[in-house]
Structure formats: structure tokens, C-alpha cells
Design a protein around this motif. Structure first.
Motif, mmCIF file in Angstrom:
data_model
loop_
_atom_site.group_PDB
_atom_site.id
_atom_site.type_symbol
_atom_site.label_atom_id
_atom_site.label_comp_id
_atom_site.label_asym_id
_atom_site.label_seq_id
_atom_site.Cartn_x
_atom_site.Cartn_y
_atom_site.Cartn_z
ATOM 1 N N UNK A 14 0.850 -1.180 0.000
ATOM 2 C CA UNK A 14 0.000 0.000 0.000
ATOM 3 C C UNK A 14 0.894 1.240 0.000
ATOM 4 N N UNK A 15 0.657 2.143 -0.968
ATOM 5 C CA UNK A 15 1.435 3.374 -1.070
ATOM 6 C C UNK A 15 0.548 4.555 -0.704
ATOM 7 N N UNK A 16 1.068 5.453 0.109
ATOM 8 C CA UNK A 16 0.352 6.665 0.491
ATOM 9 C C UNK A 16 0.843 7.795 -0.390
ATOM 10 N N UNK A 17 -0.081 8.443 -1.091
ATOM 11 C CA UNK A 17 0.248 9.529 -2.011
ATOM 12 C C UNK A 17 -0.379 10.810 -1.462
ATOM 13 N N UNK A 18 0.398 11.880 -1.322
ATOM 14 C CA UNK A 18 -0.179 13.121 -0.808
ATOM 15 C C UNK A 18 -1.138 13.761 -1.812
ATOM 16 N N UNK A 19 -2.198 14.356 -1.306
ATOM 17 C CA UNK A 19 -3.138 15.062 -2.163
ATOM 18 C C UNK A 19 -2.570 16.423 -2.528
ATOM 19 N N UNK A 20 -2.791 16.825 -3.788
ATOM 20 C CA UNK A 20 -2.422 18.184 -4.192
ATOM 21 C C UNK A 20 -3.608 19.121 -4.003
ATOM 22 N N UNK A 21 -4.804 18.536 -3.903
ATOM 23 C CA UNK A 21 -6.021 19.281 -3.580
ATOM 24 C C UNK A 21 -6.997 18.303 -2.953
ATOM 25 N N UNK A 22 -7.609 18.686 -1.867
ATOM 26 C CA UNK A 22 -8.562 17.803 -1.188
ATOM 27 C C UNK A 22 -9.951 17.847 -1.817
#
Length: 144
Positions: A14-22
Motif C-alpha cells: 500500500x502506497x500513500x500519495x499526498x493530495x495536491x487538492x482535497x
């Protein structure tokens, strides 16, 4: 599972990817490659992760370039078709996100609609000229 992870529902890492916009579960894509060559999003772009979209949607110019690269043609009814036997030989479309490669194999992006007839799971969209290149990563991407 709401608010947790059900490990029985997937395999792998499982990879966690940061949001650029919520706003729309939007993320940044580094680039999109096939056979080691950048085919779209050369300077980075944005994507929306969408479980309500079944296809991979991107800017029309990028989708046309990918279709040309993999031998997709438009039939008389406007469907983008390809020889089903090609699925075994076509390269993965690789989305590089946060430095991690997420390959989408041809068996996912080329869909058999009936015996001997296959179509592309890629769809082109028009976006305003001033907007950034935007992709919608639907089920074809999410189910890999």
C-alpha cells in the motif's frame, strides 16, 4: 472498512500519495511512460482519483498520441478499437506518481466487448486552454 484497511481485500504494498487538492482526491503525476519513453505529462500534471469513472481519461492530444502508439483506430460508429490479439504484446502504461511506478497492463486498458472485438479503455477530454493537463484515473487504474 471505513477509516481502516482491510488487508484481505488486496495484495501487494500500500502506497500513500499526498493530495495536491482535497477537493476531488487530486494528486500530482510525475510523468506517464511506455517502454521507458515519456508519452504524456512530461513536466508533471494533475490527476483525480475517481471510483465512479470506469475508464482512464486524459487530455485529447495525449490520448490520441497513446492510441497512435498502440495501434488503436476509430471505427464507423466512433468506437476506438484494436485487435484483441494485440493485448498480449502491448506495453504497460506506467503512471509515475510520487516517484513510484504504477503499471497498467494492456489487459486492463484494452477491453474485450464481445468475442474478437476489443476497444480502448482510454478516453480523451477537452479542458480549457489555460488549465493544467488533467487526468481522471478510474477503475482501470484503481483495479491494478
Amino acid at each position: 472498512t471505513f477509516g481502516g484497511i482491510d488487508y484481505s481485500c488486496f495484495s501487494g504494498k500500500l502506497h500513500w500519495i499526498p493530495l495536491s487538492s482535497e477537493t476531488y482526491w487530486q494528486i500530482s503525476i510525475d510523468r506517464i511512460i511506455m517502454k521507458g519513453q515519456v508519452i504524456a505529462c512530461p513536466r508533471g500534471c494533475q490527476a483525480v482519483i475517481d471510483t465512479g469513472t470506469s475508464l482512464l481519461t486524459g487530455p485529447l492530444g495525449s490520448i490520441i498520441a497513446i492510441h497512435d502508439h498502440i495501434g488503436v483506430s476509430e471505427d464507423s460508429s466512433g468506437q476506438f478499437v484494436v485487435n484483441c490479439r494485440a493485448r498480449n504484446h502491448l506495453p504497460d502504461i506506467v503512471f509515475v506518481i510520487n516517484g513510484i511506478k504504477f503499471p497498467v497492463p494492456a489487459k486492463a486498458y484494452i477491453q474485450q466487448v464481445r468475442q474478437g472485438h476489443c476497444r480502448s479503455g482510454l478516453e480523451g477530454s477537452f479542458f480549457p486552454a489555460q488549465s493544467e493537463e488533467l487526468w481522471i484515473l478510474g477503475e482501470i487504474f484503481l483495479c491494478q
